[in-house]
Enzyme design. Structure first.
Site, PDB file in Angstrom:
ATOM      1  N   LYS A 164       0.274   3.512  -2.885  1.00 29.79           N
ATOM      2  CA  LYS A 164      -0.898   4.394  -2.990  1.00 29.79           C
ATOM      3  C   LYS A 164      -0.514   5.877  -2.897  1.00 29.79           C
ATOM      4  O   LYS A 164      -1.222   6.736  -3.427  1.00 29.79           O
ATOM      5  CB  LYS A 164      -1.917   4.032  -1.898  1.00 29.79           C
ATOM      6  N   TYR A 212      -4.293   4.038   8.269  1.00 31.34           N
ATOM      7  CA  TYR A 212      -5.661   3.515   8.448  1.00 31.34           C
ATOM      8  C   TYR A 212      -6.244   3.879   9.800  1.00 31.34           C
ATOM      9  O   TYR A 212      -6.123   5.009  10.239  1.00 31.34           O
ATOM     10  CB  TYR A 212      -5.677   1.992   8.218  1.00 31.34           C
ATOM     11  N   SER A 272       0.800  -1.241   0.000  1.00 31.30           N
ATOM     12  CA  SER A 272       0.000   0.000   0.000  1.00 31.30           C
ATOM     13  C   SER A 272       0.825   1.280   0.000  1.00 31.30           C
ATOM     14  O   SER A 272       0.253   2.368  -0.165  1.00 31.30           O
ATOM     15  CB  SER A 272      -0.939   0.017   1.197  1.00 31.30           C
ATOM     16  N   VAL A 310       1.266  -3.620   3.960  1.00 32.74           N
ATOM     17  CA  VAL A 310       1.262  -4.891   4.694  1.00 32.74           C
ATOM     18  C   VAL A 310       2.514  -5.741   4.447  1.00 32.74           C
ATOM     19  O   VAL A 310       2.686  -6.776   5.078  1.00 32.74           O
ATOM     20  CB  VAL A 310      -0.003  -5.749   4.424  1.00 32.74           C
ATOM     21  N   TYR A 340      -3.945  -2.503 -10.255  1.00 34.89           N
ATOM     22  CA  TYR A 340      -3.819  -2.361  -8.792  1.00 34.89           C
ATOM     23  C   TYR A 340      -2.978  -3.504  -8.211  1.00 34.89           C
ATOM     24  O   TYR A 340      -2.072  -3.270  -7.395  1.00 34.89           O
ATOM     25  CB  TYR A 340      -5.213  -2.306  -8.150  1.00 34.89           C
TER      26      TYR A 340
HETATM   27  O1  DON Z   1      -5.094  -4.632  -1.459  1.00 33.52           O
HETATM   28  C1  DON Z   1      -4.461  -5.408  -0.782  1.00 33.52           C
HETATM   29  O2  DON Z   1      -5.011  -6.202  -0.068  1.00 33.52           O
HETATM   30  C2  DON Z   1      -2.946  -5.355  -0.776  1.00 33.52           C
HETATM   31  N1  DON Z   1      -2.395  -5.582  -2.027  1.00 33.52           N
HETATM   32  C3  DON Z   1      -2.420  -4.081  -0.193  1.00 33.52           C
HETATM   33  C4  DON Z   1      -2.797  -3.970   1.192  1.00 33.52           C
HETATM   34  C5  DON Z   1      -1.981  -3.069   2.019  1.00 33.52           C
HETATM   35  O3  DON Z   1      -0.773  -2.987   2.007  1.00 33.52           O
HETATM   36  C6  DON Z   1      -2.791  -2.350   2.978  1.00 33.52           C
HETATM   37  N2  DON Z   1      -1.991  -1.892   3.998  1.00 33.52           N
HETATM   38  N3  DON Z   1      -1.540  -1.865   4.956  1.00 33.52           N
END
Ligand code: DON
Length: 303
Positions: A66, A239, A63, A257, A188
């Protein structure tokens, strides 16, 4: 300031915390990462880079991507972008569906998954190649031409992407998707799979420390837009833990993540820390601790 000495002191202080938390398990490719890894890098606005631990080791940026898709889209679209996505903290987990129905398909902010999907949709419309535009930008800003996608992670994201599909289709039902949902999701998933090191990311977020000016001196964002991106990072970048992150670290930051977190000290430097053990809200335990120690030790928060 002796940044190398500060980073060494931070690394020593966080050693007991490294390995705490749980690695992301929603895709097998992330679950395999060793939670005892730790790296931290600092890149000054002048271009000097300092680091400790595994700071040259590429990891899955997830993320953190983003922030960069938001900047690239805002640079092209300006304020029109905010008709399709909000800029308020969500107070909900990053992949929550609930709020989206109450708010009729307009995501709270660009850093929860729904908001990031809207941004990727828009970037795809604007450029014809959202993921390629992002990769090329990150190669240029990091000064590392070998920055690339990890196809194993990308495939794993697609295999386990039901919630993101649900979010995208749900927004399409409200008319908040311009392109075809499968195409937007594809871009994405690939953007999340980019592999970069702490050194790469600390350099790559330098344009936010330079008020919108890129590494080559050209301008991506106006000064005001750079402030906007930093502000959204501060209030929404971690978040439902954004309040605690602001309280402890006091810098604009964005987590992923994969265990990475970037943070910006305007006029001074970009920072990136990586340690894969996550807390319950998806932020790196040792990463937040390290940034907390860094700003406490140096007094370099924005407050
Ligand atoms: O959309 C998802 O589930 C992952 N590719 C990215 C999630 C993410 O890193 C959210 N963050 N903490």
């Amino acid at each position: 300031m002796d940044y190398q000495a500060v980073l060494s002191e931070v690394w020593d202080a966080v050693r007991p915390v490294v390995g705490q938390g749980r690695v992301a398990t929603y895709i097998p490719a992330l679950a395999a990462v060793d939670p005892r890894r730790f790296g931290m890098a600092l890149a000054t606005v002048e271009g000097d880079v300092y680091g400790v631990g595994d700071w040259r080791e590429p990891f899955s940026i997830q993320s953190i991507s983003k922030v960069f898709t938001l900047a690239l889209t805002l640079a092209r679209d300006g304020d029109a972008l905010w008709k399709r996505v909000g800029k308020e903290p969500s107070g909900n987990p990053f992949n929550s569906l609930v709020q989206l129905e109450y708010e009729q398909g307009i995501p709270r902010n660009p850093f929860i998954n729904a908001g990031a999907l809207v941004i990727t949709d828009r970037l795809q419309r604007l450029t014809g190649d959202a993921r390629g535009t992002l990769r090329d930008f990150l190669r240029a800003e990091s000064g590392n031409p070998s920055v690339d996608f990890d196809p194993v992670i990308a495939a794993s994201e697609a295999d386990h992407g039901h919630r993101n599909r649900a979010l995208a289709h749900f927004m399409a039902s409200y008319g908040n998707m311009e392109g075809a949902v499968p195409e937007v999701l594809e871009h994405y998933f690939w953007q999340c799979s980019l592999a970069m090191s702490c050194a790469d990311l600390a350099r790559a977020c330098g344009f936010l420390a330079r008020h919108g000016q890129r590494a080559d001196g050209s301008r991506l964002l106006t000064r005001s837009q750079a402030k906007q991106v930093n502000a959204v990072m501060l209030t929404c970048g971690t978040y439902d833990a954004a309040g605690e992150f602001a309280y402890r670290v006091g810098l604009p930051g964005k987590s992923g993540v994969g265990g990475g977190i970037i943070a910006v000290i305007p006029n001074r430097c970009g920072l990136c820390v990586w340690s894969p053990g996550l807390d319950a809200r998806g932020n790196s335990v040792a990463g937040v601790e390290a940034l907390d120690r860094f700003t406490t030790l140096t007094g370099l928060s924005i407050f």
